[in-house]
Design a protein around this motif. Sequence first.
Motif, PDB file in Angstrom:
ATOM      1  N   ARG A  22       0.134  -4.367  -8.327  1.00 48.02           N
ATOM      2  CA  ARG A  22       0.592  -3.889  -7.019  1.00 48.02           C
ATOM      3  C   ARG A  22       0.220  -4.883  -5.924  1.00 48.02           C
ATOM      4  O   ARG A  22       1.056  -5.272  -5.102  1.00 48.02           O
ATOM      5  N   ALA A  72       0.809  -1.221   0.000  1.00 48.35           N
ATOM      6  CA  ALA A  72       0.000   0.000   0.000  1.00 48.35           C
ATOM      7  C   ALA A  72       0.837   1.264   0.000  1.00 48.35           C
ATOM      8  O   ALA A  72       0.341   2.334  -0.358  1.00 48.35           O
ATOM      9  N   LEU A  80      -4.997   2.170  -0.613  1.00 42.83           N
ATOM     10  CA  LEU A  80      -3.706   2.706  -1.039  1.00 42.83           C
ATOM     11  C   LEU A  80      -3.293   3.805  -0.061  1.00 42.83           C
ATOM     12  O   LEU A  80      -4.088   4.685   0.264  1.00 42.83           O
ATOM     13  N   ASP A 118      -3.307  -1.649 -10.776  1.00 42.50           N
ATOM     14  CA  ASP A 118      -3.480  -1.904  -9.344  1.00 42.50           C
ATOM     15  C   ASP A 118      -3.358  -3.384  -9.015  1.00 42.50           C
ATOM     16  O   ASP A 118      -2.877  -3.755  -7.943  1.00 42.50           O
TER      17      ASP A 118
END
Length: 374
Positions: free
Chosen positions: A33, A21, A219, A30
Motif C-alpha cells: 500500500r 491512506a 491508515l 501494508d
Amino acid sequence: MLLAGISGTGKSRIVRKLAQATTTQKYDNDEDRWNDNRPENFELIQVKPNWHNSMDVVGFYSNISGKYEFTPFVEFIVKAWQHKDTPYFLCLDEMNLAPVEEYFAEFLSAIESRSTDENGDYITDPIIKPFKNFGEKEGKAMLIQLLGDADPIDKNPIAIHFYEKGLTLPPNLMVMGTVNMDETTFSFSRKVLDRAMSLEMNEVDYDKFLSGESEQFPLLTDMNELLVNRPQRAAEVTEEIESDKVVAYLKDVNTLMEGTPFKLGYRAANEAMLYVAACKKFAGSDYALANALDEFTLMKILSRIEGDDSRLGIADDDPRIVTLGIEASEQHTSLLTCLKAIVHKHIGASSETEKKIDQMCNTLEREHFVSYWA
C-alpha cells in the motif's frame, strides 16, 4: 487546499500519502500500500508556465479531429464519479507557475456553486457543459470516450448525468496545489484565496527524517465516509458547534478589517463553521474550539493580508480600536498587531496564529512590506 513552503518539505508527497491512506484498492500487505506511488485515487498534474487558458485543464473540441480532446484532469474526475465512496486526491504541482484564475476558471466557478439538492445529492455547476449541447452524435461519442461503453446513455446513471447536466464536480474530489513563492511564480488573487485553505509546510525535522518517522502515516479508510459525505452549508452544523463564539470572533475580525480589502465575506463564515464542525468530528476528545479557530485563522484569514506600512498602519485613536476595546499603545500600530489582540482575546496566548503574526510584524518592520506568502 494550497500547500505552501520551501522546496523539498514533502508537499506533493503528503497528497500521495493521503491517497494511499484512503484508497480501497486491495493489497497483499501494508508495505505494498505505502509503496504504491500511483494508487487509483491519486493524480499528479504538473502545471506549465504557458497555461493561460483552461484548455489544458478541461480540454476542448477539436475541429481537426472532430472530437472533444479530454485531459488527465477530466479523466480523473470521471474516475472519481465512478468510485464516489473513496476520496480522490488531485495534486496540482507548482500550481502558481501560471495564473490560477486563468487556467482554473471553470473549477473556481464550480466550487462556488456547491450545494445539495432536494434528494440530498451533491451538485455543482458543470466544468464542461451538458454533452447533449454538442449534438446527439458527438455527445454520445464523448461518453464512449470517457466511459468506454458502446451505448452507455440508456443504462449508465453517470453517463445520463454527463449527457443531461454536464461534467460536474463529484463530492469525493479533493484538489490540493503545491506552491513555491519566488520570482518565477505568480501570486494568488483574492478570488483564489477566497476559495481555498492555505497551509504552510516549512518545518524540517532531520531527527524524524533519520528515524523514518517522517514517512509514517496512519491508515484513514475508516474516515472515508466523513471525508466524502461532508456538509456544504453552515446551517447544517450550527447546532453541533459553539456557533455563537465563532460568529463573535469573525465579527471582531471584520470590525478591524472594515474599509480594507481583507474583510471576510459570507463564504469565509460558512467555511469557518464547516471547519470547526469537521475538527469536532475528526479530533474527538482532543477537540478544542480555540485550536480549530487557530488553524482556521492561519489557513483562511492571515493568507489574505499583505501590504506596506501605509496600507497596514492604524492610528492609536482609530475608532476601530475603541470599538474592539483594544488598549491604545505604541504596540498597536498596524492591523497585524490589532489582529493579534483579537486572537489573544478569542483563542488565547501562544497560538500558532500569534507566532505567525509576530513573524509578519518583524518582516513588516524590517522590509516595510509583508505578505503571508513571503
